[in-house]
Enzyme design. Structure first.
Site, PDB file in Angstrom:
ATOM      1  N   SER A 128       0.790  -1.232   0.000  1.00  0.00           N
ATOM      2  CA  SER A 128       0.000   0.000   0.000  1.00  0.00           C
ATOM      3  C   SER A 128       0.823   1.283   0.000  1.00  0.00           C
ATOM      4  O   SER A 128       0.300   2.346  -0.334  1.00  0.00           O
ATOM      5  CB  SER A 128      -0.962   0.025   1.189  1.00  0.00           C
ATOM      6  OG  SER A 128      -0.263   0.225   2.394  1.00  0.00           O
TER       7      SER A 128
ATOM      8  N   LYS B 297       0.708   5.120   6.706  1.00  0.00           N
ATOM      9  CA  LYS B 297      -0.019   5.874   5.679  1.00  0.00           C
ATOM     10  C   LYS B 297       0.471   7.316   5.638  1.00  0.00           C
ATOM     11  O   LYS B 297       1.113   7.810   6.558  1.00  0.00           O
ATOM     12  CB  LYS B 297      -1.531   5.876   5.966  1.00  0.00           C
ATOM     13  CG  LYS B 297      -2.146   4.512   6.059  1.00  0.00           C
ATOM     14  CD  LYS B 297      -2.111   3.774   4.753  1.00  0.00           C
ATOM     15  CE  LYS B 297      -2.593   2.340   4.916  1.00  0.00           C
ATOM     16  NZ  LYS B 297      -2.251   1.500   3.809  1.00  0.00           N
TER      17      LYS B 297
END
Length: 157
Positions: A35, A75
């Site tokens: 990701s 993230k």
């Protein structure tokens, strides 16, 4: 022999003290998945600075997601309190301005926080985060806004 044993014991105590002191401020984490490609690769080790004093848009953070059994995620901060965020035509918009400066792999799939969170803008004391590999990332589009209390720290780049 006794002197060497005492010096060894003192050295060990100093090392343990140093490790415990550093553990208050830093943590090592492993990237799990794709990701954050191209910024981080699967199984790459990163240093996390705990309790950062300031976070800004574009910073990469490690966070817990309580709704996902407190799994740790890495993230990028995209939205700050008060921001409106959406993607259309492969382009990310923050406060109605196209943003292309954040590391990413490929176009950003269409989304709106209204769809994933039920709100149009980022609430106070919350953040909106995305993975750099936006097409293969579990992020705020899935689990919603991130509470400041769920942030572990800032990831060193």
């Amino acid at each position: 022999m006794k002197k060497q044993l005492i010096l060894g014991g003192v050295s060990l105590a100093v090392v343990i003290s140093l490790v415990l002191s550093l553990a208050q401020f830093f943590e090592i984490a492993s990237v799990d998945g794709q990701s954050m490609k191209p910024t981080f690769r699967n199984n790459e080790m990163v240093v996390v600075m705990k309790n950062p004093t300031r976070l800004k848009r574009g910073d990469v953070i490690a966070l817990q997601v309580p709704s996902m059994a407190d799994k740790t995620f890495i993230k990028r901060i995209i939205g700050l309190p008060g921001d409106t965020i959406y993607a259309s035509g492969g382009v990310l918009y923050i406060n109605d301005k196209p943003i292309e400066c954040f590391d990413k792999q490929g176009p950003t799939p269409k989304f709106s926080p209204l769809t994933s969170t039920g709100q149009n803008s980022v609430p106070d004391k919350k953040l909106f985060v995305l993975g750099d590999n936006r097409q293969k990332s579990t992020d705020s589009r899935t689990f919603g806004f991130v509470d400041y209390n769920d942030i572990i720290g800032k990831v060193g780049l």
